[in-house]
Design an enzyme around this catalytic site. Sequence first.
Site, PDB file in Angstrom:
ATOM      1  N   ASP A   1       0.835  -1.211   0.000  1.00 10.52           N
ATOM      2  CA  ASP A   1       0.000   0.000   0.000  1.00 10.52           C
ATOM      3  C   ASP A   1       0.868   1.258   0.000  1.00 10.52           C
ATOM      4  O   ASP A   1       1.982   1.251   0.532  1.00 10.52           O
ATOM      5  CB  ASP A   1      -0.913  -0.023   1.237  1.00 10.52           C
ATOM      6  CG  ASP A   1      -2.060   0.967   1.127  1.00 10.52           C
ATOM      7  OD1 ASP A   1      -2.291   1.484   0.023  1.00 10.52           O
ATOM      8  OD2 ASP A   1      -2.720   1.221   2.145  1.00 10.52           O
TER       9      ASP A   1
ATOM     10  N   HIS B   1       3.125   3.286  -8.885  1.00  9.39           N
ATOM     11  CA  HIS B   1       2.947   1.854  -9.141  1.00  9.39           C
ATOM     12  C   HIS B   1       4.195   1.279  -9.820  1.00  9.39           C
ATOM     13  O   HIS B   1       4.620   0.169  -9.507  1.00  9.39           O
ATOM     14  CB  HIS B   1       1.708   1.620 -10.005  1.00  9.39           C
ATOM     15  CG  HIS B   1       0.419   1.996  -9.318  1.00  9.39           C
ATOM     16  ND1 HIS B   1       0.139   1.639  -8.010  1.00  9.39           N
ATOM     17  CD2 HIS B   1      -0.652   2.716  -9.740  1.00  9.39           C
ATOM     18  CE1 HIS B   1      -1.058   2.114  -7.677  1.00  9.39           C
ATOM     19  NE2 HIS B   1      -1.556   2.777  -8.705  1.00  9.39           N
TER      20      HIS B   1
ATOM     21  N   LEU C   1      11.000 -20.718  -4.135  1.00  7.87           N
ATOM     22  CA  LEU C   1      10.079 -19.788  -3.467  1.00  7.87           C
ATOM     23  C   LEU C   1       8.780 -19.833  -4.255  1.00  7.87           C
ATOM     24  O   LEU C   1       8.812 -19.803  -5.485  1.00  7.87           O
ATOM     25  CB  LEU C   1      10.651 -18.354  -3.531  1.00  7.87           C
ATOM     26  CG  LEU C   1       9.687 -17.210  -3.228  1.00  7.87           C
ATOM     27  CD1 LEU C   1       9.367 -17.148  -1.737  1.00  7.87           C
ATOM     28  CD2 LEU C   1      10.262 -15.858  -3.662  1.00  7.87           C
TER      29      LEU C   1
HETATM   30  C1  FPP Z   1      -1.757   0.247  -3.334  1.00  3.40           C
HETATM   31  O1  FPP Z   1      -1.300   1.561  -3.468  1.00  3.40           O
HETATM   32  C2  FPP Z   1      -1.253  -0.600  -4.378  1.00  3.40           C
HETATM   33  C3  FPP Z   1      -2.007  -1.157  -5.366  1.00  3.40           C
HETATM   34  C4  FPP Z   1      -3.448  -0.910  -5.519  1.00  3.40           C
HETATM   35  C5  FPP Z   1      -1.436  -2.004  -6.367  1.00  3.40           C
HETATM   36  C6  FPP Z   1      -0.149  -2.691  -6.022  1.00  3.40           C
HETATM   37  C7  FPP Z   1       0.572  -2.835  -7.263  1.00  3.40           C
HETATM   38  C8  FPP Z   1       1.916  -2.772  -7.445  1.00  3.40           C
HETATM   39  C9  FPP Z   1       2.906  -2.688  -6.378  1.00  3.40           C
HETATM   40  C10 FPP Z   1       2.444  -2.800  -8.801  1.00  3.40           C
HETATM   41  C11 FPP Z   1       1.873  -3.856  -9.647  1.00  3.40           C
HETATM   42  C12 FPP Z   1       2.483  -5.191  -9.409  1.00  3.40           C
HETATM   43  C13 FPP Z   1       2.163  -6.202 -10.221  1.00  3.40           C
HETATM   44  C14 FPP Z   1       2.788  -7.537 -10.087  1.00  3.40           C
HETATM   45  C15 FPP Z   1       1.161  -5.952 -11.226  1.00  3.40           C
HETATM   46  P1  FPP Z   1      -2.395   2.699  -3.591  1.00  3.40           P
HETATM   47  O2  FPP Z   1      -2.516   3.045  -5.031  1.00  3.40           O
HETATM   48  O3  FPP Z   1      -3.674   2.272  -2.956  1.00  3.40           O
HETATM   49  O4  FPP Z   1      -1.720   3.851  -2.808  1.00  3.40           O
HETATM   50  P2  FPP Z   1      -2.461   5.005  -1.993  1.00  3.40           P
HETATM   51  O5  FPP Z   1      -3.285   4.336  -0.912  1.00  3.40           O
HETATM   52  O6  FPP Z   1      -1.322   5.803  -1.451  1.00  3.40           O
HETATM   53  O7  FPP Z   1      -3.295   5.762  -2.969  1.00  3.40           O
END
Ligand code: FPP
Length: 252
Positions: free
Chosen positions: A26, A43, A137
């Site tokens: 997150d 991201h 893994l």
């Molecule tokens: C949360 O940050 C993260 C996500 C919704 C997506 C997680 C994705 C990645 C780390 C990259 C993609 C990885 C793959 C393998 C596809 P947020 O956007 O909710 O952050 P915020 O709460 O600060 O807005």
Amino acid sequence: MSEGAPSERAEPVRPDTPRHVAIIMDGNGRWAAARGLPRGEGHRRGVEALRRVVRASHELGIAYLTIFSFSSENWSRPASEIGDLFGLLRRFIRNDLASLHRDGVRVRVIGEREGLDADIRNLLAEAEDLTRANTKLTLVVAFNYGSRQEIARAARRLAVEVSEGRRTADSINENSLAQYLDAPDIPDPDLIIRTSGEQRLSNFLMWQAAYSELVFVPIHWPDFDRAALEGAIAEYARRERRFGGLAAKTAS
Ligand code: FPP
């Protein structure tokens, strides 16, 4: 246990290393906003953090790493951001699959595949097929995943068996339901980490988390690295897991 657990894998570097670590990655958006960058850049940097953490998990002898990549609820985000996240998954599999395979990583995917574009479904299946026999893994990618939806799917399959007369309602217990979850052969997570300081599960592995230790880390996912992972594991090692029983010192 549909496929059986891999037989040989890296030994944990320390005896108190969790066998299964699951991560809610997150804070990508906040990381980007704090730098005046578009959310997509957060991201993209999140994928770099993911590569670091897969490598570190491997080195630390963690057997299973589950990552929450796209939740059933993420469909409510703007179409452009959904496009970014799907693009990153495509690129991650196309660019990293060969090296994950070389490193002995087995990829598994949990979540609802119906409704995903055919090319994504094919990429996910290709990653699982290519790496099926790897033993170092297991990387479990939760994609289009929601825990309530997963439990509902399992309940539906049991209901079909009852309606077709293949089982009685009385025979249903926690084990029969667990067998119909998305990855019944993967052990429950020992440690669930959430970055960014938020303290909730957000529909992630709610059945499997019954006895997981939860560690909330106050840094955004793009800044997460091996040291942060080791810090979370050190916190886990300080916890006393009782699984509903008594503390070791009071039990004897
Ligand atoms: C949360 O940050 C993260 C996500 C919704 C997506 C997680 C994705 C990645 C780390 C990259 C993609 C990885 C793959 C393998 C596809 P947020 O956007 O909710 O952050 P915020 O709460 O600060 O807005």
